[in-house]
Design a protein around this motif. Structure first.
Motif, PDB file in Angstrom:
ATOM      1  N   UNK A 386       0.871  -1.206  -0.063  1.00 22.10           N
ATOM      2  CA  UNK A 386       0.087  -0.024  -0.108  1.00 22.10           C
ATOM      3  C   UNK A 386       0.831   1.333  -0.198  1.00 22.10           C
ATOM      4  N   UNK A 387       2.030   1.225   0.736  1.00 20.34           N
ATOM      5  CA  UNK A 387       2.889   2.262   0.870  1.00 20.34           C
ATOM      6  C   UNK A 387       3.536   2.604  -0.434  1.00 20.34           C
ATOM      7  N   UNK A 388       3.892   1.465  -1.181  1.00 17.65           N
ATOM      8  CA  UNK A 388       4.504   1.723  -2.381  1.00 17.65           C
ATOM      9  C   UNK A 388       3.503   2.197  -3.776  1.00 17.65           C
ATOM     10  N   UNK A 389       2.376   1.653  -3.631  1.00 15.92           N
ATOM     11  CA  UNK A 389       1.555   2.009  -4.518  1.00 15.92           C
ATOM     12  C   UNK A 389       0.978   3.528  -4.444  1.00 15.92           C
ATOM     13  N   UNK A 390       1.121   4.293  -3.261  1.00 15.78           N
ATOM     14  CA  UNK A 390       0.740   5.473  -2.867  1.00 15.78           C
ATOM     15  C   UNK A 390       1.830   6.333  -3.717  1.00 15.78           C
TER      16      UNK A 390
END
Length: 412
Positions: A386-390
């Motif tokens: 989720x951190x990476x996709x943001x």
């Protein structure tokens, strides 16, 4: 309207296909190999370092983050200092001394001493990437710059892979200290090969060679680049893309060492063979960008990275490795295009422009790479994804803005 891409008439360019072009390409490939094998060789043994020194995942990641953080700050200075100086000598000295620091880290008796050696190594390695980008932009004819820059990035991919895979295999058989020292010796050999191959700078006009500039000129150059349309967007892109890439690779080892995978150190290291995709992607992306334009290729690279990150959520090991491979391919596509684009947009003081791009790039590695550890420790892999996709959504917005800017400005 004059052609913005036409080379200045006073320059003597190295043209694609010439013997000098081949020597430069091979030498810069070795520079990329040495820099990234030294810098990232600790990444696959972060779990082992955590166990040996009694650290958590975030704490052990400092072995990498302290190097990339110091590298980011050193690059900011080195790119500027390279203006008017012998870039060949600067890069050789930096590579050789950094290799020696890797050997010192291998024999460090305590965690603090290891971090100190890795920090010094990062400072020294700052004398390579920005100077290499500036050297290529100064020497290579714009028609062949994309491919030569891509080949340099391919060398960084090969170095990143060889350092990680070699470190994992050697660590399993001889321990991480012997492995770290061996990577240092290989880095020194690469430095010797580099300096024997690379021609001295000759492309800049005589009035520019050997010119020394003061701090005021450096500040003015940095300010001018920050005000150049497109360049700040490329700097931010490098920050986000590198942060995603390093975060996923930093903590993939922790994930794959746990059930249901329970991979050995050597098996985890083999995952880094996905860097082979980066070796293919970088020169191909550079050549494609030379023909089709940089903006669409950059957008494609970001989208590929996003697809790869999402694929790592698949439970079977084959799905995880496929996702890492797609992520790697997309990252090297995007990085090769963005780094080459910086050299094209910067009409002068290219070392300063390269230093700003790489400052953002390695700050992304250091800051976001360590921040990813928090998401791993408190939410495991889904939180890290989720951190990476943001971050990638932000990178996609930047790439689309660059595409609009390129469309309004015409071919670049």
């Amino acid at each position: 309207m004059p052609d913005a891409t036409a080379p200045p008439p006073a320059r003597t360019w190295v043209h694609p296909g010439s013997p000098a072009y081949r020597r430069i390409s091979l030498a810069l490939f070795l520079a990329g190999f040495a820099t990234f094998s030294l810098l990232y060789c600790v990444q696959p043994v972060l779990p082992e370092l955590a166990t040996h020194f009694g650290l958590g995942a975030t704490g052990s990641s400092l072995a990498l983050s302290v190097s990339t953080g110091c590298l980011a700050l050193a690059i900011f200075i080195a790119g500027a200092l390279s203006e008017g100086r012998d870039k060949r000598r600067l890069m050789f000295v930096a590579m050789a001394l950094a290799a020696a620091c890797n050997v010192l880290a291998a024999v460090a008796p305590a965690w603090e001493a290891l971090l100190a050696a890795r920090a010094l190594e990062g400072i020294l390695l700052g004398g390579v990437p920005a100077v290499a980008m500036a050297y290529l932009a100064d020497e290579i004819h714009p028609r062949g710059l994309g491919f030569s820059m891509g080949l340099y990035i391919g060398g960084t991919a090969f170095g990143g892979m060889a350092g990680r895979v070699g470190m994992s295999a050697l660590s399993d058989h001889f321990g991480w200290r012997v492995a770290l020292a061996t990577i240092g010796v290989l880095g020194l050999l690469a430095a010797v090969g580099f300096v024997r191959l690379l021609p001295r700078c000759s492309g800049a006009p005589a009035t520019e060679r050997g010119r020394q500039v003061g701090m005021r000129a450096h500040v003015d150059a940095w300010r001018a680049h920050c005000a150049t349309p497109g360049l700040p967007l490329l700097f931010l892109s490098g920050f986000a893309l590198m942060g995603v890439f390093v975060s996923l690779f930093n903590y993939a080892g922790f994930r794959l060492a746990l059930p249901p995978y329970a991979l050995s150190q050597t098996q985890i290291g083999l995952v880094f063979c996905t860097y082979l995709f980066g070796m293919v992607a970088s020169p191909a992306a550079g050549a494609l960008a030379d023909r089709l334009g940089r903006a669409p290729v950059l957008v494609g690279g970001v989208l590929l990275m996003s697809a790869g990150v999402l694929l790592t959520l698949v439970a079977p090991l084959a799905g995880v490795i496929t996702g890492i491979a797609v992520l790697t391919f997309g990252f090297f596509v995007a990085h090769a295009v963005a780094s080459g684009w910086v050299g094209r947009l910067a009409r002068q003081s290219k070392g300063h422009a390269a230093s700003l791009y790489l400052l953002a790039y390695y700050l992304g590695s250091s800051v976001l790479g360590s921040a990813g550890g928090w998401f791993w420790e408190y939410g495991r892999w889904p939180a890290l994804v989720a951190f990476s996709i943001a971050l990638l959504l932000g990178a996609l917005a930047l790439a689309l803005a660059l595409r609009r800017l390129a469309a309004s400005a015409g071919p670049r």
